[in-house]
Design a protein around this motif. Structure first.
Motif, PDB file in Angstrom:
ATOM      1  N   ASP A  45      41.142  30.590  44.002  1.00  0.00           N
ATOM      2  CA  ASP A  45      40.621  31.254  45.187  1.00  0.00           C
ATOM      3  C   ASP A  45      41.746  31.534  46.178  1.00  0.00           C
ATOM      4  OD1 ASP A  45      38.463  32.253  46.915  1.00  0.00           O
ATOM      5  OD2 ASP A  45      38.877  30.472  48.124  1.00  0.00           O
ATOM      6  N   ALA A  46      42.620  30.556  46.392  1.00  0.00           N
ATOM      7  CA  ALA A  46      43.752  30.758  47.306  1.00  0.00           C
ATOM      8  C   ALA A  46      44.668  31.868  46.782  1.00  0.00           C
ATOM      9  CB  ALA A  46      44.530  29.457  47.492  1.00  0.00           C
ATOM     10  N   LEU A  47      44.980  31.839  45.486  1.00  0.00           N
ATOM     11  CA  LEU A  47      45.826  32.886  44.904  1.00  0.00           C
ATOM     12  C   LEU A  47      45.150  34.248  44.972  1.00  0.00           C
ATOM     13  CD1 LEU A  47      47.329  31.133  41.749  1.00  0.00           C
ATOM     14  CD2 LEU A  47      48.458  31.613  43.933  1.00  0.00           C
ATOM     15  N   TYR A  48      43.854  34.286  44.693  1.00  0.00           N
ATOM     16  CA  TYR A  48      43.096  35.536  44.762  1.00  0.00           C
ATOM     17  C   TYR A  48      43.194  36.120  46.175  1.00  0.00           C
ATOM     18  CZ  TYR A  48      39.077  38.649  45.010  1.00  0.00           C
ATOM     19  OH  TYR A  48      38.261  39.728  45.218  1.00  0.00           O
ATOM     20  N   ASP A  61      40.777  45.056  39.361  1.00  0.00           N
ATOM     21  CA  ASP A  61      40.998  43.612  39.232  1.00  0.00           C
ATOM     22  C   ASP A  61      39.962  42.836  40.039  1.00  0.00           C
ATOM     23  OD1 ASP A  61      43.316  43.993  37.665  1.00  0.00           O
ATOM     24  OD2 ASP A  61      44.608  44.032  39.455  1.00  0.00           O
ATOM     25  N   ILE A  62      39.719  43.292  41.256  1.00  0.00           N
ATOM     26  CA  ILE A  62      38.740  42.628  42.121  1.00  0.00           C
ATOM     27  C   ILE A  62      37.360  42.672  41.488  1.00  0.00           C
ATOM     28  CG2 ILE A  62      37.563  42.790  44.362  1.00  0.00           C
ATOM     29  CD1 ILE A  62      40.341  43.699  45.503  1.00  0.00           C
ATOM     30  N   GLU A  63      37.013  43.810  40.918  1.00  0.00           N
ATOM     31  CA  GLU A  63      35.716  43.928  40.249  1.00  0.00           C
ATOM     32  C   GLU A  63      35.642  42.990  39.044  1.00  0.00           C
ATOM     33  OE1 GLU A  63      31.897  44.716  39.666  1.00  0.00           O
ATOM     34  OE2 GLU A  63      33.046  45.397  41.392  1.00  0.00           O
ATOM     35  N   ASP A  64      36.725  42.877  38.288  1.00  0.00           N
ATOM     36  CA  ASP A  64      36.760  41.948  37.145  1.00  0.00           C
ATOM     37  C   ASP A  64      36.522  40.509  37.604  1.00  0.00           C
ATOM     38  OD1 ASP A  64      37.259  44.021  35.402  1.00  0.00           O
ATOM     39  OD2 ASP A  64      39.413  43.598  35.213  1.00  0.00           O
ATOM     40  N   VAL A  65      37.191  40.109  38.677  1.00  0.00           N
ATOM     41  CA  VAL A  65      37.009  38.750  39.202  1.00  0.00           C
ATOM     42  C   VAL A  65      35.567  38.559  39.658  1.00  0.00           C
ATOM     43  CG1 VAL A  65      37.674  37.143  41.050  1.00  0.00           C
ATOM     44  CG2 VAL A  65      39.432  38.456  39.839  1.00  0.00           C
ATOM     45  N   ASN A  66      35.028  39.560  40.358  1.00  0.00           N
ATOM     46  CA  ASN A  66      33.643  39.472  40.816  1.00  0.00           C
ATOM     47  C   ASN A  66      32.662  39.416  39.648  1.00  0.00           C
ATOM     48  OD1 ASN A  66      34.249  39.367  43.551  1.00  0.00           O
ATOM     49  ND2 ASN A  66      34.259  41.587  43.757  1.00  0.00           N
ATOM     50  N   ARG A  68      33.293  38.150  36.659  1.00  0.00           N
ATOM     51  CA  ARG A  68      33.392  36.795  36.109  1.00  0.00           C
ATOM     52  C   ARG A  68      32.640  35.803  36.980  1.00  0.00           C
ATOM     53  NH1 ARG A  68      39.080  38.426  34.984  1.00  0.00           N
ATOM     54  NH2 ARG A  68      39.733  37.312  36.861  1.00  0.00           N
ATOM     55  N   LEU A  69      32.741  35.974  38.278  1.00  0.00           N
ATOM     56  CA  LEU A  69      32.034  35.103  39.210  1.00  0.00           C
ATOM     57  C   LEU A  69      30.521  35.232  39.041  1.00  0.00           C
ATOM     58  CD1 LEU A  69      32.012  33.140  41.612  1.00  0.00           C
ATOM     59  CD2 LEU A  69      32.239  35.114  43.131  1.00  0.00           C
ATOM     60  N   ARG A  70      30.040  36.455  38.918  1.00  0.00           N
ATOM     61  CA  ARG A  70      28.600  36.666  38.726  1.00  0.00           C
ATOM     62  C   ARG A  70      28.108  36.077  37.412  1.00  0.00           C
ATOM     63  NH1 ARG A  70      29.656  41.534  41.426  1.00  0.00           N
ATOM     64  NH2 ARG A  70      30.142  42.664  39.526  1.00  0.00           N
ATOM     65  N   HIS A  71      28.913  36.202  36.352  1.00  0.00           N
ATOM     66  CA  HIS A  71      28.485  35.745  35.027  1.00  0.00           C
ATOM     67  C   HIS A  71      28.620  34.243  34.823  1.00  0.00           C
ATOM     68  CE1 HIS A  71      28.662  40.066  34.249  1.00  0.00           C
ATOM     69  NE2 HIS A  71      27.839  39.830  33.249  1.00  0.00           N
ATOM     70  N   LEU A  77      40.831  33.093  37.885  1.00  0.00           N
ATOM     71  CA  LEU A  77      41.780  34.135  37.521  1.00  0.00           C
ATOM     72  C   LEU A  77      42.229  33.916  36.092  1.00  0.00           C
ATOM     73  CD1 LEU A  77      44.058  34.076  40.717  1.00  0.00           C
ATOM     74  CD2 LEU A  77      42.174  35.643  40.217  1.00  0.00           C
ATOM     75  N   THR A  78      42.606  34.992  35.446  1.00  0.00           N
ATOM     76  CA  THR A  78      43.194  34.852  34.114  1.00  0.00           C
ATOM     77  C   THR A  78      44.618  34.315  34.284  1.00  0.00           C
ATOM     78  OG1 THR A  78      44.146  37.075  34.095  1.00  0.00           O
ATOM     79  CG2 THR A  78      41.870  36.828  33.253  1.00  0.00           C
TER      80      THR A  78
END
Length: 103
Positions: A45-48, A61-66, A68-71, A77-78
């Motif tokens: 989260d800090a790195l993000y 990238d932001i959408e990918d993280v979001n 992953r968060l939803r799922h 992060l990878t």
């Protein structure tokens, strides 16, 4: 930890277009990563937050993280995303972390 970790003026000057408030936020996130994060999710989260504020995270990238968060219900992060942000911190701000401990 509240004050954040200092960023050298010479490094700030290299990134002239970055808002001074962004440096305060980044320094707080660096300090948070270094001293206040106990789980990988907290470190990610800090790195993000750092990656997003300095433009390392593209909208995709932001959408990918979001996604992953939803799922998964967890922000993560990878390995490549982590490495990109850690390398940027080292290259641009001369801030390094012990590799392997928080990756």
């Amino acid at each position: 930890m509240v004050a954040g970790e200092p960023i050298a003026d010479e490094r700030k000057q290299r990134l002239e277009s970055t808002d001074p408030q962004a440096f305060k936020y980044i320094s707080r996130q660096i300090s948070r990563y270094r001293y206040g994060c106990h789980t990988q999710e907290e470190r990610d989260d800090a790195l993000y937050n750092i990656g997003a504020i300095v433009g390392l995270m593209t909208p995709s990238d932001i959408e990918d993280v979001n996604d992953r968060l939803r799922h998964t219900g967890h922000l993560y992060l990878t390995q490549g995303e982590r490495l990109q942000i850690l390398n940027w911190l080292e290259d641009e701000l001369a801030v390094s972390f012990e590799r392997g401990v928080h990756e």
